[in-house]
Write an enzyme that holds these catalytic residues in place. Sequence first.
Site, PDB file in Angstrom:
ATOM      1  N   GLU A 136      -6.211  -7.254  -0.680  1.00 33.84           N
ATOM      2  CA  GLU A 136      -6.397  -7.243   0.782  1.00 33.84           C
ATOM      3  C   GLU A 136      -7.658  -6.466   1.133  1.00 33.84           C
ATOM      4  O   GLU A 136      -7.943  -5.424   0.558  1.00 33.84           O
ATOM      5  CB  GLU A 136      -5.188  -6.575   1.457  1.00 33.84           C
ATOM      6  CG  GLU A 136      -5.283  -6.566   2.977  1.00 33.84           C
ATOM      7  CD  GLU A 136      -4.188  -5.732   3.634  1.00 33.84           C
ATOM      8  OE1 GLU A 136      -2.995  -5.967   3.338  1.00 33.84           O
ATOM      9  OE2 GLU A 136      -4.525  -4.842   4.438  1.00 33.84           O
ATOM     10  N   GLU A 158       0.814  -1.211   0.000  1.00 36.75           N
ATOM     11  CA  GLU A 158       0.000   0.000   0.000  1.00 36.75           C
ATOM     12  C   GLU A 158       0.844   1.258   0.000  1.00 36.75           C
ATOM     13  O   GLU A 158       1.265   1.728   1.061  1.00 36.75           O
ATOM     14  CB  GLU A 158      -0.910   0.017   1.235  1.00 36.75           C
ATOM     15  CG  GLU A 158      -1.927  -1.097   1.241  1.00 36.75           C
ATOM     16  CD  GLU A 158      -2.828  -1.072   2.475  1.00 36.75           C
ATOM     17  OE1 GLU A 158      -2.485  -0.387   3.472  1.00 36.75           O
ATOM     18  OE2 GLU A 158      -3.882  -1.742   2.441  1.00 36.75           O
TER      19      GLU A 158
HETATM   20  C1  IDC Z   1      -1.787  -4.482  10.365  1.00 35.85           C
HETATM   21  C2  IDC Z   1      -1.914  -5.702  11.271  1.00 35.85           C
HETATM   22  C3  IDC Z   1      -1.404  -5.371  12.635  1.00 35.85           C
HETATM   23  C4  IDC Z   1       0.021  -4.889  12.517  1.00 35.85           C
HETATM   24  C5  IDC Z   1       0.118  -3.720  11.557  1.00 35.85           C
HETATM   25  C6  IDC Z   1       1.562  -3.328  11.296  1.00 35.85           C
HETATM   26  O1  IDC Z   1      -3.260  -6.114  11.285  1.00 35.85           O
HETATM   27  O2  IDC Z   1      -1.460  -6.511  13.483  1.00 35.85           O
HETATM   28  O3  IDC Z   1       0.514  -4.498  13.772  1.00 35.85           O
HETATM   29  O4  IDC Z   1      -0.458  -4.051  10.313  1.00 35.85           O
HETATM   30  O5  IDC Z   1       1.678  -2.012  10.992  1.00 35.85           O
HETATM   31  C7  IDC Z   1      -3.439  -2.531   5.968  1.00 35.85           C
HETATM   32  C8  IDC Z   1      -2.114  -3.154   5.815  1.00 35.85           C
HETATM   33  C9  IDC Z   1      -1.892  -4.246   6.819  1.00 35.85           C
HETATM   34  C10 IDC Z   1      -2.466  -3.857   8.170  1.00 35.85           C
HETATM   35  C11 IDC Z   1      -3.980  -3.755   8.008  1.00 35.85           C
HETATM   36  C12 IDC Z   1      -4.717  -3.396   9.308  1.00 35.85           C
HETATM   37  O6  IDC Z   1      -1.888  -3.631   4.511  1.00 35.85           O
HETATM   38  O7  IDC Z   1      -0.521  -4.488   6.927  1.00 35.85           O
HETATM   39  O8  IDC Z   1      -2.181  -4.880   9.083  1.00 35.85           O
HETATM   40  N1  IDC Z   1      -4.273  -2.745   6.993  1.00 35.85           N
HETATM   41  O9  IDC Z   1      -4.302  -2.172   9.790  1.00 35.85           O
HETATM   42  N2  IDC Z   1      -4.002  -1.668   5.163  1.00 35.85           N
HETATM   43  C13 IDC Z   1      -5.181  -1.280   5.675  1.00 35.85           C
HETATM   44  C14 IDC Z   1      -5.368  -1.961   6.849  1.00 35.85           C
END
Ligand code: IDC
Length: 346
Positions: free
Chosen positions: A270, A180
């Site tokens: 995702e 992203e």
């Molecule tokens: C989140 C995980 C969380 C972790 C974090 C790291 O759920 O446990 O601590 O990342 O920074 C995204 C991202 C994805 C995120 C997820 C939720 O691609 O890595 O995971 N998210 O925040 N984009 C939108 C939401």
Amino acid sequence: MAPAFEIPRRARAVPALLLAVLIVLAAALLAPAPQAAALDSPARCGALAVKDGALVSAKTGKPVVLRGVSTHGLAWYPQYVNDAAFKKLRTDWGANCIRLALYTEEYGGYCAGGDKRELMKLVDAGVRYATANDMYVIIDWHTLSDGNPNTHAKAARKFFATVAKKYAKHKNVLYEICNEPNGSTTWKQVKSYAKKVIPVIRKHAKRAVILVGTPEWCQRIDQAAASPLPAKYAANVMYTFHFYAGTHKADLRKRLNAACKAGMPVFVSEYGICDASGNGGISTAQANKWMKLLDKHHVSSCIWNLSNKAESAALLKPGFSKASGFGYKNLTKSGRWAYKMLRAHR
Ligand code: IDC
């Protein structure tokens, strides 16, 4: 007078009825079980391609829809990369795709002091188990806090050269060159990154499907639609769009709908049904609206994430500590929704 051994008429009818019931039962048991419509899979559809904005089987040209699950960060939850877990997702859930999330910048990430050898082993194992279970698999270079994918362009080129060479002959591997892009990263910068990385993959995996992230956490599919990659790079490329149903609603659906209607090749690599932090409340009402839109345009998707982390996006309950053999009772609200949704699409 009737002979002594004659069976009365009523009594004679009983064994005949029994026999008839037995015959019907035996026929039902011996007949082949009614087959659910076969899932799109590497065995059925072979290598993928992109045609007129749609994901298709390169062999038949027919549309293919991938629906599956993304791992959490491989460095943090390596235990879920195992044959039994993938088998469960494929055969019980009806997932035909696994996304392997390889964080780059986060703690333990591939470009942040993580153990590259171990991480590469996990990617290899993920591809192996997906292949063994007749699933497609996305190798996801999970940029996030690095904002602009150009930050690690050099490492990305090296990484993708390695995996594309290794998996050049695999029909089931897709390459997601960045997760992203965010912060102030522009679409122009993402395109410039894509132009650096796509040729590295193409050198080996000539026709594999490549997924390219879009700005603002993969929400600006409109910017990619307004200025797609030049033809030289665009073959079998799809652009990614992400949503979290607790946060993103009608406005964003409108954007996705417009891009699909315009013939943009979109892949939802995702999404979640909680809020964008990966936590907070679940919105199944919004999630169902999103799924309806994806179905309408035959858009492929992977739900975030296969782990038992104490967060709403995790599919497994925090108290469930096994890495496979998860039954319905071990699933969180997100997990149960995903399970039902995937099964409904089988
Ligand atoms: C989140 C995980 C969380 C972790 C974090 C790291 O759920 O446990 O601590 O990342 O920074 C995204 C991202 C994805 C995120 C997820 C939720 O691609 O890595 O995971 N998210 O925040 N984009 C939108 C939401």
